[in-house]
Design an enzyme around this catalytic site. Structure first.
Site, PDB file in Angstrom:
ATOM      1  N   CYS A 273       0.782  -1.232   0.000  1.00  0.00           N
ATOM      2  CA  CYS A 273       0.000   0.000   0.000  1.00  0.00           C
ATOM      3  C   CYS A 273       0.820   1.292   0.000  1.00  0.00           C
ATOM      4  O   CYS A 273       0.434   2.254  -0.699  1.00  0.00           O
ATOM      5  CB  CYS A 273      -1.002   0.001   1.148  1.00  0.00           C
ATOM      6  SG  CYS A 273      -0.481  -0.817   2.651  1.00  0.00           S
TER       7      CYS A 273
ATOM      8  N   ARG B  62       7.400 -11.145   5.097  1.00  0.00           N
ATOM      9  CA  ARG B  62       7.116 -10.865   6.498  1.00  0.00           C
ATOM     10  C   ARG B  62       7.819 -11.885   7.371  1.00  0.00           C
ATOM     11  O   ARG B  62       7.851 -13.076   7.044  1.00  0.00           O
ATOM     12  CB  ARG B  62       5.602 -10.893   6.751  1.00  0.00           C
ATOM     13  CG  ARG B  62       4.857  -9.837   5.962  1.00  0.00           C
ATOM     14  CD  ARG B  62       3.377  -9.852   6.221  1.00  0.00           C
ATOM     15  NE  ARG B  62       2.676  -8.904   5.372  1.00  0.00           N
ATOM     16  CZ  ARG B  62       1.360  -8.784   5.302  1.00  0.00           C
ATOM     17  NH1 ARG B  62       0.596  -9.552   6.075  1.00  0.00           N
ATOM     18  NH2 ARG B  62       0.800  -7.911   4.490  1.00  0.00           N
TER      19      ARG B  62
ATOM     20  N   GLN C  17       0.442 -11.099  -2.605  1.00  0.00           N
ATOM     21  CA  GLN C  17      -0.906 -10.623  -2.306  1.00  0.00           C
ATOM     22  C   GLN C  17      -1.613 -10.221  -3.590  1.00  0.00           C
ATOM     23  O   GLN C  17      -1.011  -9.612  -4.478  1.00  0.00           O
ATOM     24  CB  GLN C  17      -0.855  -9.413  -1.378  1.00  0.00           C
ATOM     25  CG  GLN C  17      -0.448  -9.715   0.047  1.00  0.00           C
ATOM     26  CD  GLN C  17      -0.523  -8.483   0.915  1.00  0.00           C
ATOM     27  OE1 GLN C  17       0.012  -7.433   0.554  1.00  0.00           O
ATOM     28  NE2 GLN C  17      -1.175  -8.582   2.058  1.00  0.00           N
TER      29      GLN C  17
ATOM     30  N   ASP D 138      -3.421  -7.707  -4.303  1.00  0.00           N
ATOM     31  CA  ASP D 138      -3.695  -6.426  -3.669  1.00  0.00           C
ATOM     32  C   ASP D 138      -4.375  -5.468  -4.646  1.00  0.00           C
ATOM     33  O   ASP D 138      -4.085  -5.474  -5.839  1.00  0.00           O
ATOM     34  CB  ASP D 138      -2.373  -5.796  -3.225  1.00  0.00           C
ATOM     35  CG  ASP D 138      -2.429  -5.301  -1.792  1.00  0.00           C
ATOM     36  OD1 ASP D 138      -3.537  -5.218  -1.253  1.00  0.00           O
ATOM     37  OD2 ASP D 138      -1.371  -5.011  -1.228  1.00  0.00           O
TER      38      ASP D 138
ATOM     39  N   HIS E  51      -5.981  -1.192  -4.483  1.00  0.00           N
ATOM     40  CA  HIS E  51      -6.351  -0.016  -3.701  1.00  0.00           C
ATOM     41  C   HIS E  51      -7.206   0.898  -4.566  1.00  0.00           C
ATOM     42  O   HIS E  51      -6.917   1.098  -5.747  1.00  0.00           O
ATOM     43  CB  HIS E  51      -5.106   0.720  -3.207  1.00  0.00           C
ATOM     44  CG  HIS E  51      -4.312  -0.080  -2.231  1.00  0.00           C
ATOM     45  ND1 HIS E  51      -3.238  -0.855  -2.607  1.00  0.00           N
ATOM     46  CD2 HIS E  51      -4.454  -0.265  -0.884  1.00  0.00           C
ATOM     47  CE1 HIS E  51      -2.747  -1.469  -1.544  1.00  0.00           C
ATOM     48  NE2 HIS E  51      -3.464  -1.133  -0.492  1.00  0.00           N
TER      49      HIS E  51
ATOM     50  N   LYS F  53     -14.305  -2.389   8.189  1.00  0.00           N
ATOM     51  CA  LYS F  53     -13.973  -3.352   7.142  1.00  0.00           C
ATOM     52  C   LYS F  53     -15.052  -4.415   7.024  1.00  0.00           C
ATOM     53  O   LYS F  53     -15.889  -4.599   7.919  1.00  0.00           O
ATOM     54  CB  LYS F  53     -12.636  -4.023   7.441  1.00  0.00           C
ATOM     55  CG  LYS F  53     -12.610  -4.823   8.737  1.00  0.00           C
ATOM     56  CD  LYS F  53     -11.275  -5.515   8.968  1.00  0.00           C
ATOM     57  CE  LYS F  53     -11.269  -6.316  10.266  1.00  0.00           C
ATOM     58  NZ  LYS F  53     -10.032  -7.114  10.441  1.00  0.00           N
TER      59      LYS F  53
ATOM     60  N   HIS G  83      -8.542  -0.552   0.859  1.00  0.00           N
ATOM     61  CA  HIS G  83      -7.702  -1.731   0.636  1.00  0.00           C
ATOM     62  C   HIS G  83      -8.631  -2.901   0.344  1.00  0.00           C
ATOM     63  O   HIS G  83      -9.647  -3.056   1.038  1.00  0.00           O
ATOM     64  CB  HIS G  83      -6.892  -2.103   1.884  1.00  0.00           C
ATOM     65  CG  HIS G  83      -6.035  -1.029   2.434  1.00  0.00           C
ATOM     66  ND1 HIS G  83      -4.696  -0.945   2.174  1.00  0.00           N
ATOM     67  CD2 HIS G  83      -6.321   0.020   3.249  1.00  0.00           C
ATOM     68  CE1 HIS G  83      -4.175   0.086   2.822  1.00  0.00           C
ATOM     69  NE2 HIS G  83      -5.148   0.693   3.481  1.00  0.00           N
TER      70      HIS G  83
END
Length: 690
Positions: free
Chosen positions: A373, A402, A420, A422, A424, A504, A550
């Protein structure tokens, strides 16, 4: 009087780490099993001849077992739906009290045991115990700490049953912090002192089992131990766990247990667990040569083998095409960045323990990325944005890294490097609800393609500690709820369960054996736009802060791939299978013909292989079945002369003979439509011609 403990919510997060939250019909498995043995005999003599003559016999075989398989599949689908902690408060209470009873039983059986935490979990509960070294009073000999065995668990379960039979009342008592500390010190339970210090609320609550045992606890519980169903509780296993997840602290022994409301539910659960063992993605990944974890390279790092890579490519291509069609732009970002970026985003302050160590690059400190992000925020900030430009929808298959403790790594479900899916969205406040609706529709469309059509949804609202005004939280929460209501989707609410930066929606998928998996999430973010100074010029000419969303659908490709493999027991649908069709030559003289067919198919984007072994036909078929290959084409001299293929489906049995072009065209249609090959061939066999 001894006591054990139940974790408070804040302690659970530390002790347990972060949460790690197309059915294969039974007929398919039965067909495969019976065909392997029966077909071996029926086709072995036909190795050097046309295979058309064996079609009728094998078709009868598949028809016979299909009826049995259909009945088995129906029975499996009618299996009892198991309750969850979220849906059944009585079950949660039962498990919570069972954890206390187990801790009491352990300390009755092994008085040296010290208690720590014992939370309920998805299918039961666990409890962590510390067994210190002891000294023999007569000889002075030091006795090593106890290592629990299966025999020990049986002793503990017997002690639990006695406690349940005595029907002790469960009592609740409020005490001062000083009184709680005094009681703990009298019993010599050092871990409980740490738990007490972590509890920030007053008064301190204690739950007791009669006058025999008590526990620091916030509840809830059943009214008495007699309400626990002895025959619906089972102790499962023992594992090691560091106190508070810190490898520098004491090693504890964790007893896992499952608990249900009645013995039938326990039986159903055990049946599912046996099925889960057969579906273990780590075992299937190795057996089907899909992926590996190479310890020589380091734990938690995934190596995608050619077959697994073929599946991943199909997943990625489908994901990309769906996003482009729905108005997303694809982006790519670096794998490392200057540490200052992670300080700006707040990750270095709030997520440092989950990040790898930094590296020095020309006297500057760089960080390998744990998130995508911040990069998207920088791209947004790269130009002046107008309200007319919004919304921006940027999607990326971004690999992140991670730090996970070695003891938490688990196949593809818990790794150190993962990709991911991902995306946005940067939008105006008035655009938020419609964007959420579109995200949810896209999520449903993509998950359905992979055979997941049962979901559990949860809306999580503002926690006590948060950023942003009351109005922006209220409006964003209303947009999330409004989107779900607009779609007519059922959902639950987790009051106060949102992230500090916004509310969320979390979506769990249900797999073929009833397990739920956390995959998709949609999160509003009021934090990063402020931290990065993101703005757009409004219609009035003022500078305003956009709403940032997100969202992820798979969560990560690695974890989703593992879930997918277990969901279908390695029997991937035709469109995803690494090898969609295998050509089985019955004689060397037809291998060139097979190579020509395979080349033509592969040029069309199909994944077709030729069996290169010299085994008899029965063994070739058996190998293809064990390799979970959905379509096989048996090729003899007659097929080569006629330009045809005799086709067998792993799930449907013999489909008859096809002209090559007609077959490849149908396979391509099935590939594009994500359908199984079921069409019957129209080329008559020699017997039919006569």
């Amino acid at each position: 009087m001894k006591f054990g403990g139940h974790v408070m919510a804040s302690l659970l997060a530390t002790a347990c780490g972060r949460s790690v939250l197309a059915f294969v019909p039974a007929s398919s498995r039965l067909v495969a099993k019976q065909f392997n043995s029966a077909a071996a005999k029926s086709v072995s003599d036909a190795r050097f001849h046309s295979v058309a003559s064996i079609s009728n016999a094998s078709t009868r075989l598949f028809s016979a077992v299909a009826e049995k398989g259909t009945a088995a599949a129906a029975a499996e689908e009618e299996e009892e739906e198991l309750p969850t902690n979220e849906s059944d408060m009585d079950l949660l209470k039962l498990r919570h009290t069972s954890a206390h009873v187990m801790a009491m039983a352990v300390q009755q059986t092994f008085p040296e045991a010290q208690t720590t935490i014992g939370p309920w979990i998805d299918n039961g509960f666990y409890y962590d115990f510390y067994f210190p070294e002891t000294t023999d009073e007569e000889t002075g000999e030091v006795i090593p700490s106890r290592k629990l065995t299966d025999a020990d668990l049986k002793m503990v379960k017997k002690a639990m049953d006695k406690i349940i039979s005595k029907n002790y009342p469960i009592t609740r008592e409020e005490v001062s912090r000083e009184e709680a500390r005094k009681r703990i010190e009298e019993l010599g339970e050092p871990f409980k002192l740490e738990i007490l210090d972590s509890i920030k609320t007053e008064p301190i609550t204690i739950y007791g089992i009669g006058d025999e045992w008590w526990d620091l606890c916030a509840g809830p519980h059943v009214e008495s131990t007699g309400q626990l169903p002895k025959k619906a509780i089972a102790l499962q296993s023992v594992a090691g766990a560091y106190w508070r997840g810190d490898e520098n602290r004491e090693m504890l022994q964790r007893i896992y247990a499952t608990a249900w409301k009645d013995p039938q539910q326990l039986k159903t659960y055990k049946k599912r667990m046996e099925e889960a063992k057969k579906r273990d993605h780590r075992m299937l990944g190795k057996k089907l040569d899909l992926f590996s974890i190479q310890e020589d390279a380091g734990g938690g790092l995934v190596f995608w083998h050619p077959k697994g890579s073929a599946v991943r490519l199909k997943i990625e291509d489908f994901w990309k095409s769906e996003h482009i069609e729905k108005g997303y732009d694809l982006v790519y970002s670096p794998h490392i960045a200057n540490l200052e970026l992670w300080k700006t985003s707040g990750h270095f302050d709030f997520y440092k323990e989950g990040m790898f160590d930094q590296m020095d690059v020309e006297n500057e400190v760089y960080q390998i990325k744990p998130m995508n992000c911040p990069f998207h925020c920088l791209m947004y900030k790269d130009s002046i944005r107008s309200y007319r430009d919004l919304p921006f929808r940027w999607a990326e298959l971004g690999t992140v890294y991670r730090y996970e403790r070695s003891g938490t790594l688990h196949g593809l479900f818990r790794v150190r490097g993962f990709t991911q899916d991902d995306a946005h969205i940067f939008c105006l406040p008035e655009q938020l609800q419609s964007e959420i609706v579109d995200v949810l529709k896209l999520t449903q469309s993509i998950l359905t393609r992979f055979g997941f059509n049962k979901y559990e949804l949860m809306v999580s609202t503002r926690p006590d500690k948060s950023v942003g005004s009351d109005k922006i939280w209220d409006d964003a929460t209303a947009a999330l709820v409004g989107a779900l209501d607009e779609l007519g989707w059922e959902y639950g609410k987790d009051e106060g369960g949102g992230a500090f930066y916004g509310p969320k929606i979390d979506l769990k998928i249900k797999d073929a054996i009833g397990r739920t998996w956390q995959c998709s999430t949609v999160q509003c973010d009021f934090n990063l736009p402020e931290r990065f100074g993101l703005e757009y010029v409004s219609a009035e000419g003022t500078k305003e802060v956009p709403i940032m969303v997100h969202r992820a659908i798979f969560g990560s490709l690695e974890r989703f791939f593992g879930i997918l493999i277990e969901n279908c027991a390695g029997d991937l649908p035709f469109w995803l299978a690494p090898t969609q069709m295998k050509l089985l030559p019955v004689t060397d003289s037809v291998k060139d013909y097979c190579d020509e067919v395979a080349a033509k198919a592969n040029k069309m984007g199909l994944r077709v292989e030729v069996d290169r072994g010299n085994e008899r036909l029965a063994k070739q078929i058996r190998n293809a079945e064990q390799g979970r290959i959905p379509v096989m084409a048996v090729v003899g001299v007659k097929e080569m002369e006629q330009g045809t293929l005799a086709v067998r489906s792993r799930k449907e049995g013999d489909l008859g003979s096809f002209n090559v072009d007609d077959l490849l065209s149908e396979l391509k249609r099935c590939d594009n439509a994500a359908e199984e090959m079921t069409k019957m061939g129209e080329v008559p066999t020699k017997d039919e011609e006569n």
